[in-house]
Write a protein that holds these residues in place. Structure first.
Motif, short mmCIF file in Angstrom:
data_model
loop_
_atom_site.label_atom_id
_atom_site.label_comp_id
_atom_site.label_asym_id
_atom_site.label_seq_id
_atom_site.Cartn_x
_atom_site.Cartn_y
_atom_site.Cartn_z
N SER A 102 0.01 -6.33 -0.07
CA SER A 102 1.06 -6.49 0.93
C SER A 102 1.28 -7.97 1.24
CB SER A 102 0.67 -5.74 2.21
OG SER A 102 1.62 -5.95 3.22
N SER A 119 -4.79 -7.06 8.80
CA SER A 119 -5.21 -5.72 8.47
C SER A 119 -6.53 -5.42 9.16
CB SER A 119 -5.37 -5.57 6.95
OG SER A 119 -5.83 -4.30 6.65
N VAL A 136 -1.06 1.19 0.28
CA VAL A 136 -0.83 1.50 1.70
C VAL A 136 -0.92 3.01 1.93
CG1 VAL A 136 0.87 1.47 3.57
CG2 VAL A 136 0.50 -0.58 2.19
N ARG A 149 0.90 -7.92 8.05
CA ARG A 149 0.08 -6.74 7.74
C ARG A 149 -1.09 -7.13 6.85
NH1 ARG A 149 -1.79 -3.38 4.35
NH2 ARG A 149 -2.05 -1.20 4.83
N ARG A 193 -4.38 4.30 1.59
CA ARG A 193 -5.30 3.61 2.51
C ARG A 193 -6.40 2.85 1.77
NH1 ARG A 193 -2.29 3.75 6.60
NH2 ARG A 193 -1.93 5.66 7.71
N ASP A 218 3.00 -0.35 8.38
CA ASP A 218 2.79 0.35 7.11
C ASP A 218 4.09 1.01 6.62
OD1 ASP A 218 0.16 -0.41 7.07
OD2 ASP A 218 -0.64 1.59 7.54
#
Length: 162
Positions: A97, A146, A86, A142, A89, A9
């Motif tokens: 991403s 995730s 990010v 990512r 959240r 992150d």
């Protein structure tokens, strides 16, 4: 896994921030009229091109101008959304991403291919561009990996209507 996710992150936010700042302030100078930028910003771009011997930035070839337009129109807003997604959240942050990583990897493949193929790139210039290739891979991973917590039963339960 939590530490690795936090590092990913942080990397994604850091590099998205550099893209969000560099795309409109530096890269766009190659495709937009010069009078839109103050003299110190134009001087900074010239200094950078001379200091790092960035021949692509000094006299961008046609393919790079296309990449700059892509960055302005697509990657810049996507980087801003990724930073927000990010840091806040948001679940969709993984998608932005992934998209930013794929776009950056595609652009960097063309740019590094030109640099390595031409033989004009200095080791210092390659060291400047290579981290964006690493960022792209981390951003893609990512987005793909995730690991978010499953929704709680209370939030996903539907009420029956009678």
């Amino acid at each position: 896994m939590g530490v690795l996710s936090a590092v990913a992150d942080a990397v994604v936010v850091l590099f998205s921030l550099t893209i969000a700042m560099a795309a409109p302030l530096i890269g766009a100078q190659s495709v937009l009229p010069p009078h839109l930028y103050p003299a110190p910003l134009r001087d900074f771009k010239r200094w950078y091109a001379a200091e790092f011997d960035d021949y692509l930035m000094a006299q961008p070839p046609a393919f790079l101008l296309g990449i700059f337009w892509l960055e302005i129109a697509f990657l810049w807003p996507l980087s801003v959304a990724t930073i927000y997604g990010v840091l806040a959240r948001r679940r969709w942050g993984a998608t932005t991403s992934l998209m930013a990583g794929v776009s950056t990897l595609t652009s960097m493949s063309a740019i590094l291919g030109e640099m390595l193929g031409s033989g004009r790139a200095t080791p210092r210039l390659l060291q400047l561009y290579a981290p964006y290739l690493v960022f792209a891979v981390i951003a893609i991973l990512r987005g793909l990996c995730s690991c978010s917590a499953p929704p709680s039963p209370a939030s996903s339960a539907r009420k029956k209507r009678v």
